[in-house]
Design an enzyme around this catalytic site. Sequence first.
Site, PDB file in Angstrom:
ATOM      1  N   CYS A 170      58.148  39.543  48.182  1.00 18.90           N
ATOM      2  CA  CYS A 170      58.076  37.878  47.629  1.00 18.90           C
ATOM      3  C   CYS A 170      59.135  36.031  48.985  1.00 18.90           C
ATOM      4  O   CYS A 170      58.536  35.351  48.764  1.00 18.90           O
ATOM      5  CB  CYS A 170      58.730  37.405  46.886  1.00 18.90           C
ATOM      6  SG  CYS A 170      57.129  37.952  45.213  1.00 18.90           S
ATOM      7  N   HIS A 310      62.168  28.690  44.358  1.00 14.37           N
ATOM      8  CA  HIS A 310      61.408  29.950  44.385  1.00 14.37           C
ATOM      9  C   HIS A 310      60.395  29.166  43.140  1.00 14.37           C
ATOM     10  O   HIS A 310      59.308  29.661  43.195  1.00 14.37           O
ATOM     11  CB  HIS A 310      61.970  31.008  44.071  1.00 14.37           C
ATOM     12  CG  HIS A 310      61.656  32.593  44.448  1.00 14.37           C
ATOM     13  ND1 HIS A 310      60.259  32.019  45.176  1.00 14.37           N
ATOM     14  CD2 HIS A 310      61.245  33.432  43.576  1.00 14.37           C
ATOM     15  CE1 HIS A 310      59.833  33.657  45.094  1.00 14.37           C
ATOM     16  NE2 HIS A 310      60.655  34.460  44.230  1.00 14.37           N
ATOM     17  N   GLU A 321      68.106  31.013  39.537  1.00  6.66           N
ATOM     18  CA  GLU A 321      67.612  30.244  40.934  1.00  6.66           C
ATOM     19  C   GLU A 321      68.691  29.000  40.435  1.00  6.66           C
ATOM     20  O   GLU A 321      69.310  28.675  41.209  1.00  6.66           O
ATOM     21  CB  GLU A 321      66.213  30.122  40.705  1.00  6.66           C
ATOM     22  CG  GLU A 321      65.996  29.297  42.131  1.00  6.66           C
ATOM     23  CD  GLU A 321      64.425  28.835  42.198  1.00  6.66           C
ATOM     24  OE1 GLU A 321      64.454  28.333  43.456  1.00  6.66           O
ATOM     25  OE2 GLU A 321      64.069  29.242  41.522  1.00  6.66           O
ATOM     26  N   LYS A 342      54.932  26.486  42.654  1.00  2.00           N
ATOM     27  CA  LYS A 342      54.138  27.252  42.219  1.00  2.00           C
ATOM     28  C   LYS A 342      52.667  26.956  41.335  1.00  2.00           C
ATOM     29  O   LYS A 342      51.882  27.998  40.613  1.00  2.00           O
ATOM     30  CB  LYS A 342      54.390  28.285  41.872  1.00  2.00           C
ATOM     31  CG  LYS A 342      55.315  29.257  43.229  1.00  2.00           C
ATOM     32  CD  LYS A 342      55.651  30.295  42.491  1.00  2.00           C
ATOM     33  CE  LYS A 342      56.533  31.004  44.360  1.00  2.00           C
ATOM     34  NZ  LYS A 342      57.509  30.349  44.665  1.00  2.00           N
ATOM     35  N   HIS A 347      51.501  32.248  42.677  1.00  2.00           N
ATOM     36  CA  HIS A 347      52.057  32.730  43.421  1.00  2.00           C
ATOM     37  C   HIS A 347      51.558  33.657  44.065  1.00  2.00           C
ATOM     38  O   HIS A 347      51.201  34.475  44.188  1.00  2.00           O
ATOM     39  CB  HIS A 347      53.591  33.080  42.077  1.00  2.00           C
ATOM     40  CG  HIS A 347      54.694  34.511  43.256  1.00  2.00           C
ATOM     41  ND1 HIS A 347      54.406  33.958  44.457  1.00  2.00           N
ATOM     42  CD2 HIS A 347      55.839  34.984  42.739  1.00  2.00           C
ATOM     43  CE1 HIS A 347      56.212  34.922  44.762  1.00  2.00           C
ATOM     44  NE2 HIS A 347      56.612  35.376  43.946  1.00  2.00           N
ATOM     45  N   PHE A 406      61.272  40.763  44.688  1.00  2.00           N
ATOM     46  CA  PHE A 406      61.450  42.110  44.290  1.00  2.00           C
ATOM     47  C   PHE A 406      62.364  42.936  44.523  1.00  2.00           C
ATOM     48  O   PHE A 406      61.590  42.724  46.462  1.00  2.00           O
ATOM     49  CB  PHE A 406      60.704  42.983  43.747  1.00  2.00           C
ATOM     50  CG  PHE A 406      59.827  42.443  42.430  1.00  2.00           C
ATOM     51  CD1 PHE A 406      60.105  41.686  41.604  1.00  2.00           C
ATOM     52  CD2 PHE A 406      58.472  42.902  41.731  1.00  2.00           C
ATOM     53  CE1 PHE A 406      60.259  40.494  40.370  1.00  2.00           C
ATOM     54  CE2 PHE A 406      58.375  42.330  40.400  1.00  2.00           C
ATOM     55  CZ  PHE A 406      58.618  41.309  40.396  1.00  2.00           C
TER      56      PHE A 406
END
Length: 423
Positions: A170, A310, A321, A342, A347, A406
């Site tokens: 990502c 994010h 975050e 998002k 996403h 990830f």
Amino acid sequence: MSQRRVVITGIGVVAPGGLGAKAFWERIVAGTPMTRLITAFDSTGFRSRIAAECDFDPFQYGFSEHDIGRLDRAALFALTATREAMSDSGLVVDRDDAHRVGVSLGTAVGATLRLEERYRAVSHEGRDWLVDHRLAGPDLYDYFVPSSMAAEVAWAVGAEGPNAVVSAGCTSGIDAVGHAWDLIRDGSVDMMIAGATDAPIAPITVACFDAIKATSNTNDDPGTAARPFDRTRNGFVLGEGSAVLVLEELQSARRRDAHIYAEIRGYASRGNAFHMTGLRPDGQEMAAAIRAALDTARIPATAVDYVNAHGTATRQNDRHETQALKRGLGMHAYDVPISSIKPVIGHSLGAVGAIEVAASAMAIEFDVVPPTANLHHPDAELDLDYVPREARQRKLSTVLTVGSGFGGFQSAMVLAAPEAVAA
């Protein structure tokens, strides 16, 4: 030797809610979610049956029947965004200088749609273990190697310089732009076509995230499903799309009298060497990336005017975050507006980092902080200013955008306003 300066002179976007950078910007500023029940395939039986899909007709964007037959949806997205970015920039690659123009394209899952489609064909819908290669078609290898999409972009613009695919989950999009920035800074090229693309809304992708319960299962109300920083959040909503930027060495842009959206001042990436899907709650790795990006930019944390987060709406990401921003920005984290786009566009995995760089540049262009849609119930544990539901007019000279992926990937990029470029 002093490093060369890198500016953004063109933006192209394919995103849910209207194609093109203008429609994308209007949608995220309005904070209108584009999530809905999946129409790309029959999602009956899946845990999460929602996504933010692009209403994309490739014929409308000038692709031939042959193009549509041989290219994956993600490649079509990338080429569409590239055309817009090149037109926006006014850049035409001269044959004599083509070796000074490169491509850096990010993707997390490559040609997922066509790979799944072709596997169904060669295996007779999964019936046969020994597949029939005669049913594969001549383009199967192109779907297997994501580099084929970067090659298509290079062919489309006539770029003969460095050509690379960045696949880091990502953070692929922000990392692809960061790689391009590095190449221009060190003098390897003068211009880069940089961005990312992903079209992951397919049964295999949805099944992967269902298995680890990372996606929202608010199937009865798709528009409210993505809720970053909200105490009722329950996972992210899958999306799709692409963003491509024209990056250019500052003097080159000035010679062309090109419009400059922003300068990329700093970029850094770190890994946590910890867990494939888990995050350390203290956010140390993202904080380290933030500090390194600011140090490269020679900008103090207190100068950051907006953070494009994010903001996935998973419980662990939003905690991680928040802590990272506190560590990376210090007490200034409590004063700076922070938002996630998002909830509006979903996403889109590897593509979203590039889309968020585009959003950050446009935020500087228009001096507007996009809102975090669907944020109605603040989580007491997440105590920063996440700009709930309504955009804010604010002078933006420095914007920080961050990504998390990830595998423990953590990336940060710092953009500065054009007036700072003129200095």
